[in-house]
Design an enzyme around this catalytic site. Structure first.
Site, PDB file in Angstrom:
ATOM      1  CG  ASP A  17      -0.160   0.197   2.547  1.00  0.00           C
ATOM      2  OD1 ASP A  17       1.072   0.238   2.527  1.00  0.00           O
ATOM      3  OD2 ASP A  17      -0.822   0.320   3.594  1.00  0.00           O
ATOM      4  CG  ASP A  68       1.609   3.207   4.670  1.00  0.00           C
ATOM      5  OD1 ASP A  68       0.507   2.779   5.045  1.00  0.00           O
ATOM      6  OD2 ASP A  68       2.513   2.466   4.234  1.00  0.00           O
ATOM      7  CG  ASP A  78      -3.135   2.744   5.310  1.00  0.00           C
ATOM      8  OD1 ASP A  78      -4.299   2.477   4.952  1.00  0.00           O
ATOM      9  OD2 ASP A  78      -2.330   1.873   5.692  1.00  0.00           O
TER      10      ASP A  78
HETATM   11  P1  TTP Z   1       2.131  -0.963   6.666  1.00  0.00           P
HETATM   12  O1  TTP Z   1       1.658  -0.102   5.571  1.00  0.00           O
HETATM   13  O2  TTP Z   1       1.245  -2.094   7.061  1.00  0.00           O
HETATM   14  O3  TTP Z   1       3.553  -1.626   6.370  1.00  0.00           O
HETATM   15  P2  TTP Z   1       4.790  -1.143   5.490  1.00  0.00           P
HETATM   16  O4  TTP Z   1       4.495   0.148   4.807  1.00  0.00           O
HETATM   17  O5  TTP Z   1       5.978  -1.184   6.380  1.00  0.00           O
HETATM   18  O6  TTP Z   1       4.958  -2.298   4.428  1.00  0.00           O
HETATM   19  P3  TTP Z   1       4.010  -2.607   3.159  1.00  0.00           P
HETATM   20  O7  TTP Z   1       4.881  -2.487   1.969  1.00  0.00           O
HETATM   21  O8  TTP Z   1       3.539  -4.002   3.389  1.00  0.00           O
HETATM   22  O9  TTP Z   1       2.897  -1.633   3.153  1.00  0.00           O
HETATM   23  O10 TTP Z   1       2.379  -0.085   7.960  1.00  0.00           O
HETATM   24  C1  TTP Z   1       3.309   0.976   7.991  1.00  0.00           C
HETATM   25  C2  TTP Z   1       3.702   1.259   9.404  1.00  0.00           C
HETATM   26  O11 TTP Z   1       2.642   1.884  10.106  1.00  0.00           O
HETATM   27  C3  TTP Z   1       4.060   0.001  10.191  1.00  0.00           C
HETATM   28  O12 TTP Z   1       5.329   0.169  10.804  1.00  0.00           O
HETATM   29  C4  TTP Z   1       3.017  -0.106  11.244  1.00  0.00           C
HETATM   30  C5  TTP Z   1       2.494   1.295  11.372  1.00  0.00           C
HETATM   31  N1  TTP Z   1       1.089   1.396  11.766  1.00  0.00           N
HETATM   32  C6  TTP Z   1       0.797   2.117  12.904  1.00  0.00           C
HETATM   33  O13 TTP Z   1       1.700   2.647  13.556  1.00  0.00           O
HETATM   34  N2  TTP Z   1      -0.511   2.232  13.298  1.00  0.00           N
HETATM   35  C7  TTP Z   1      -1.536   1.669  12.596  1.00  0.00           C
HETATM   36  O14 TTP Z   1      -2.703   1.820  12.971  1.00  0.00           O
HETATM   37  C8  TTP Z   1      -1.204   0.904  11.387  1.00  0.00           C
HETATM   38  C9  TTP Z   1      -2.290   0.263  10.567  1.00  0.00           C
HETATM   39  C10 TTP Z   1       0.120   0.812  11.025  1.00  0.00           C
HETATM   40 MN    MN Z   2       2.692   0.427   3.768  1.00  0.00          MN
HETATM   41 MN    MN Z   3      -0.399   0.908   5.528  1.00  0.00          MN
END
Ligand code: TTP
Ligand code: MN
Ligand code: MN
Ligand code: MN
Length: 371
Positions: free
Chosen positions: A205, A207, A295
């Site tokens: 995703d 973020d 996100d």
């Molecule tokens: P993710 O998007 O799940 O993971 P990522 O970006 O490291 O890897 P991917 O390529 O699979 O997307 O989450 C990003 C970071 O945000 C992760 O370290 C966990 C954190 N997080 C929070 O701190 N609070 C939350 O509510 C959520 C959903 C994630």
């Molecule tokens: Mn992510």
């Molecule tokens: Mn995420």
């Protein structure tokens, strides 16, 4: 809206085999073996064991060279007896019997498949498994199963959102989000977080953190951004969560707890011509767009640094850092705040660097946080 599952075939089961040829060192694919064990522990609600396997995998990943003998792992932290046994088996036979057994297990396969759907956690997956359901088709054809809005979106866009997101696609989304946020509030602050901030080439995703230079001006901003994305016709799914942030609360000791900032989980439509080099596509798919999970999180600006650190991850890196803070420094921190238990006070942070300084650590660049 009726779910179109005509594209779905049974061959979309994931399940990568971990069988490897006989050899005498541990290599990258062996971390998949530990991941299978972690996942299986998670499905069996053994959270402690799950974390232990993930920690062990991240310790092994951080080693500068391959492990060639069990002796080489002596003195490494976080390798429990289970992990040692797995490594020993792989070194000796090139494969791990326990891991292969799990991969062949019907329940593991079903739970892995079901939890790969956006909006489906281990509890729901388990419920479906207990009803005797084994495939997406069986779930979608079962009249007694009521999917919630998130799960419907998860199935509807399954093919797109289970595919990786490339750096170019993340960059294109950054432009879209940036333009939207700045159209509403020109001086709003936007940061790409998650795996892409850590320099990863691919993610599941994209973020983002959004805040404003003055405290309080962030109120209402996210709903406005959502409206604007909707007007552009690119919002395919949106779950908005209002803030439940309480500045008087001490940082949480439970890492898995979600943070309390206002946020939204989106599925956004991204067009071919918005991406340099084009979209990543499934074979035979000629659509001019794909769906991507996004996100957006909105911390108040005085919480920006802790929120940025938390959302940059990786999960394992932040988990380890929090453990270090608690055990070695008697400090608690989460996405909201950093607290010194000895001084009994909150420590203020403006940048990520401040957090590392308070913890008495050298700054760790985002690309070094891929544990
Ligand atoms: P993710 O998007 O799940 O993971 P990522 O970006 O490291 O890897 P991917 O390529 O699979 O997307 O989450 C990003 C970071 O945000 C992760 O370290 C966990 C954190 N997080 C929070 O701190 N609070 C939350 O509510 C959520 C959903 C994630
Ligand atoms: Mn992510
Ligand atoms: Mn995420
Ligand atoms: Mn993820």
């Amino acid at each position: 809206q009726v779910l179109d599952i005509s594209w779905f075939t049974e061959s979309m089961r994931e399940g990568r085999p971990v069988t490897v040829e006989s050899r005498h060192h541990i290599q990258v694919r062996d971390f998949d073996a530990l991941e299978v064990l972690a996942e299986s522990s998670e499905f069996n609600e053994n959270e402690g064991r799950c974390l232990a396997f993930r920690r062990a995998a991240s310790v092994l990943k951080s080693l500068p060279s391959a492990v060639r003998s069990l002796g080489a792992t002596q003195g490494l932290p976080c390798l429990g007896e289970h992990t040692e046994a797995v490594i020993e088996e792989i070194l000796q036979f090139g494969r791990c019997f326990k891991v292969e057994e799990i991969q062949c297990d019907e329940r593991y396969q079903a739970l892995k498949l079901f939890t790969s759907v956006f909006g489906v956690g281990p509890k729901t997956a388990e419920k479906w498994y207990r009803r005797g359901l084994r495939s997406f088709k069986e779930i979608l054809n079962e009249p007694a199963i009521q999917l919630n809005k998130m799960q419907r979106a998860g199935f509807l866009y399954y093919r797109d959102i289970s595919k990786t997101v490339s750096k170019a696609e993340a960059q294109a989304l950054r432009c879209i989000i940036e333009e939207t946020v700045h159209w509403i509030m020109p001086d709003a602050i936007l940061a790409l977080t998650g795996g892409f901030r850590r320099g990863k080439e691919y993610g599941h995703d994209v973020d983002f953190l959004v805040t404003t230079p003055e405290l309080g001006r962030e109120e209402g901003l996210l709903l406005h951004v959502i409206d604007r994305l909707q007007d552009q016709g690119i919002l395919l799914y949106c779950e908005h969560q209002g803030t439940t942030f309480d500045a008087t609360k001490l940082p949480s000791c439970n890492f898995e707890a979600m943070d309390h900032f206002e946020k939204c989980f989106l599925i956004v439509r991204l067009y071919e011509d918005q991406v340099e080099g084009g979209l990543q596509r499934n074979p035979g798919d000629s659509r001019a767009w794909r769906a991507i999970r996004v996100d957006l999180v909105v911390p108040p600006v005085d919480r920006y640094a802790t929120a940025l650190l938390g959302w940059t991850g990786s999960r394992q890196f932040v988990r380890d850092l929090r453990r270090f803070a608690r055990k070695e420094r008697r400090m608690l921190f989460d996405n909201h705040a950093l607290y010194d238990k000895t001084k009994k006070m909150f420590l203020s942070t403006t940048t990520e660097e401040d957090i590392f300084v308070h913890l008495g650590l050298e700054y760790v660049e985002p690309w070094q946080r891929n544990a």
